[in-house]
Scaffold this active site. Structure first.
Site, mmCIF file in Angstrom:
data_model
loop_
_atom_site.group_PDB
_atom_site.id
_atom_site.type_symbol
_atom_site.label_atom_id
_atom_site.label_comp_id
_atom_site.label_asym_id
_atom_site.label_seq_id
_atom_site.Cartn_x
_atom_site.Cartn_y
_atom_site.Cartn_z
ATOM 1 N N TYR A 3 0.852 -1.182 0.000
ATOM 2 C CA TYR A 3 0.000 0.000 0.000
ATOM 3 C C TYR A 3 0.888 1.233 0.000
ATOM 4 C CZ TYR A 3 -3.422 3.494 1.591
ATOM 5 O OH TYR A 3 -4.220 4.601 1.697
ATOM 6 N N ASP A 49 9.302 2.701 0.112
ATOM 7 C CA ASP A 49 8.242 3.372 0.863
ATOM 8 C C ASP A 49 8.405 2.965 2.322
ATOM 9 O OD1 ASP A 49 6.011 4.360 2.074
ATOM 10 O OD2 ASP A 49 4.586 3.626 0.570
ATOM 11 N N LYS A 91 4.029 8.628 9.216
ATOM 12 C CA LYS A 91 3.780 7.996 10.515
ATOM 13 C C LYS A 91 4.789 8.423 11.605
ATOM 14 C CE LYS A 91 0.701 4.772 8.430
ATOM 15 N NZ LYS A 91 0.732 4.150 7.117
HETATM 16 C C1 LIG Z 1 0.177 4.632 5.749
HETATM 17 C C2 LIG Z 1 0.949 4.416 4.527
HETATM 18 C C3 LIG Z 1 0.937 5.310 3.449
HETATM 19 C C4 LIG Z 1 -0.019 6.459 3.383
HETATM 20 O O1 LIG Z 1 0.181 7.380 4.403
HETATM 21 P P1 LIG Z 1 -1.031 8.350 4.822
HETATM 22 O O2 LIG Z 1 -0.406 9.257 5.820
HETATM 23 O O3 LIG Z 1 -2.100 7.462 5.370
HETATM 24 O O4 LIG Z 1 -1.463 9.051 3.591
HETATM 25 C C5 LIG Z 1 1.810 5.109 2.404
HETATM 26 N N1 LIG Z 1 2.641 4.066 2.403
HETATM 27 C C6 LIG Z 1 2.678 3.185 3.405
HETATM 28 C C7 LIG Z 1 3.672 2.060 3.357
HETATM 29 C C8 LIG Z 1 1.824 3.309 4.482
HETATM 30 O O5 LIG Z 1 1.823 2.390 5.451
#
Ligand SMILES: *Cc1c(COP(=O)(O)O)cnc(C)c1O
Length: 430
Positions: free
Chosen positions: A145, A240, A268
């Site tokens: 994701y 990511d 995060k």
């Molecule tokens: C949470 C997440 C996102 C998106 O971040 P948001 O702050 O929710 O937009 C993108 N990549 C990864 C791996 C994530 O866990």
């Protein structure tokens, strides 16, 4: 199932004015049934719901809270900054301080730009990658994701490389036409795609420890393969690290594996519980961004001073208090406690862990390394476990496909409570 009257009332009101009653879909408990708990406050390792009931929190705002809820030093930094203003729309020292900490921690990173979410970070990194390479194609992996940007909301493909078909309404097929989806853990599929389309591939993006479809631990060789193939074809490799960055290690998975991507995205943890995302790479890559270069990217609240203060304080505590070592001790203790309980379960549960992330996989076979789906029965079992745990004061992620997040606030007593709750809950499921 315990009743939660205040949460139920709030949810009813919410559903009238907010689609589905929530501002992010997984919060709605659709995957486990029942009414989502409305949270009144967080205290360290605990959530307190609208009915005043207390839960051991294993979600920690999906990993944003590595120190737990309302850490006094983080709250103090937020309050102090807010007294001097909450947004300026002009540069402030906090942006420099957080950027220095990130650049100083992550291998190969020379510059970082801040945005307000992980979604924005990924979206912007991809724009820069396309600008740098003059190519359009993006490769992602099924089960990873990367936020909800149009071109990354693509159905999980399996087997061979699939053309991206949107996994959401409202996403034109033309947008995802530039996205290729590959299965994880499959070097041959990577080779096959690159031999066909390598010259058009701008970037390969991966969660180097995929943590959004359970926890799909990858072989180091697979990540190395991505490093090698992207280098060979002049494509960029993007890690990511929105979940893993500053959680699994100070320098994320790049530090743990020694495999250094061209670009990395963050979110995060770096916001200390406030809305912050970031993306970075070498100066050579990042100079494409406006105002230096031709690639536009901006944000009214980007580098927000209050959010920067929360992020700086969080990272400083992690650095000064050996946060990552302590988190590993706590997480290893959780594994030692839960592993035997999972082994004794009346059906197969595989305990999977990467640092302070863990996942109880309900797959029948071994824990998967690719985005395999679970049987209907397994999903139902997880839902039952989720509610049994909630009744015992433990808040698990409300989906069988979501990993658990530990924080520095978790104690040995919490691990005992968790272990007891899991044993009792599993006993009710037979
Ligand atoms: C949470 C997440 C996102 C998106 O971040 P948001 O702050 O929710 O937009 C993108 N990549 C990864 C791996 C994530 O866990």
């Amino acid at each position: 199932m315990t009743k939660h009257p205040r949460s139920e009332q709030l949810f009813e009101r919410a559903c009238r004015v907010i689609p589905g009653g929530v501002n992010s879909p997984v919060r709605a408990f659709k995957a486990v049934g029942g009414t989502p708990l409305f949270v009144q406050r967080g205290e360290g390792q605990h959530l307190i719901d609208a009915d005043g009931r207390k839960y051991l929190d294993l979600v920690n705002s999906w990993g944003a809270l590595i120190l737990g809820h309302a850490h006094p030093a983080v709250v103090a930094a937020i309050v102090e900054m807010a007294r001097s203003g909450t947004t300026f729309g002009a540069p402030c020292a906090g942006e420099v301080e957080l950027a220095e900490r990130i650049v100083g921690s992550y291998p190969g990173l020379e510059q970082v730009r801040f945005v307000s979410s992980g979604t924005e970070a990924v979206m912007s990194a991809i724009r820069v990658a396309r600008a740098c390479t003059g190519r359009d194609l993006i490769v992602k992996f099924s089960g990873c994701y990367h936020g909800h940007a149009d071109h990354l909301l693509v159905a999980a493909g399996s087997g061979l490389a699939t053309f991206g078909t949107p996994s959401s309404a409202g996403v034109p097929a033309a947008f995802t036409g530039c996205t290729r989806v590959l299965p994880l853990d499959d070097e041959a599929a990577v080779d096959e795609l690159f031999s066909r389309e390598g010259a058009q591939i701008a970037a390969v993006i991966i969660e180097p420890v995929p943590a959004n479809h359970g926890l799909l631990l990858q072989r180091r060789e697979f990540l190395q393969k991505l490093r090698d193939v992207t280098r060979k074809h002049g494509s960029l490799l993007i890690f990511d690290e929105v979940i893993c960055g500053f959680r699994l290690a100070r320098g994320g998975v790049a530090q743990l594996t020694g495999i250094v991507p061209d670009m990395a995205t963050f979110g995060k943890v770096i916001g200390g519980g406030m809305p912050v995302g970031g993306f970075g790479g070498s100066r050579e890559i990042m100079k494409r961004l406006a105002p230096l270069g031709d690639t536009y990217q901006a944000g009214t609240l980007s580098g927000n001073p209050v959010a920067m203060a929360a992020g700086i304080t969080t990272l400083d505590i992690m650095i000064k208090e050996s946060g990552w070592e302590r988190l590993e001790q706590i997480s290893a203790a959780v594994e030692r406690a839960l592993l035997p309980v999972c082994k004794d379960a009346p059906f197969p549960i595989h305990f999977v862990r990467a640092g302070s992330l863990f996942w109880m996989s309900f797959h029948d076979g071994a824990a998967p390394r690719t985005a395999a789906s679970m049987s209907q029965q397994a999903v139902q079992r997880y839902s039952a476990l989720f509610h049994a745990m909630l009744d015992r004061g433990v808040y698990l992620p409300p989906s069988a496909y979501e990993a658990c997040f530990l924080s520095l606030a978790h104690t040995n007593a919490d691990i005992e409570q968790l272990t007891r709750a899991l044993r009792e809950s599993l006993a009710t499921l037979t």
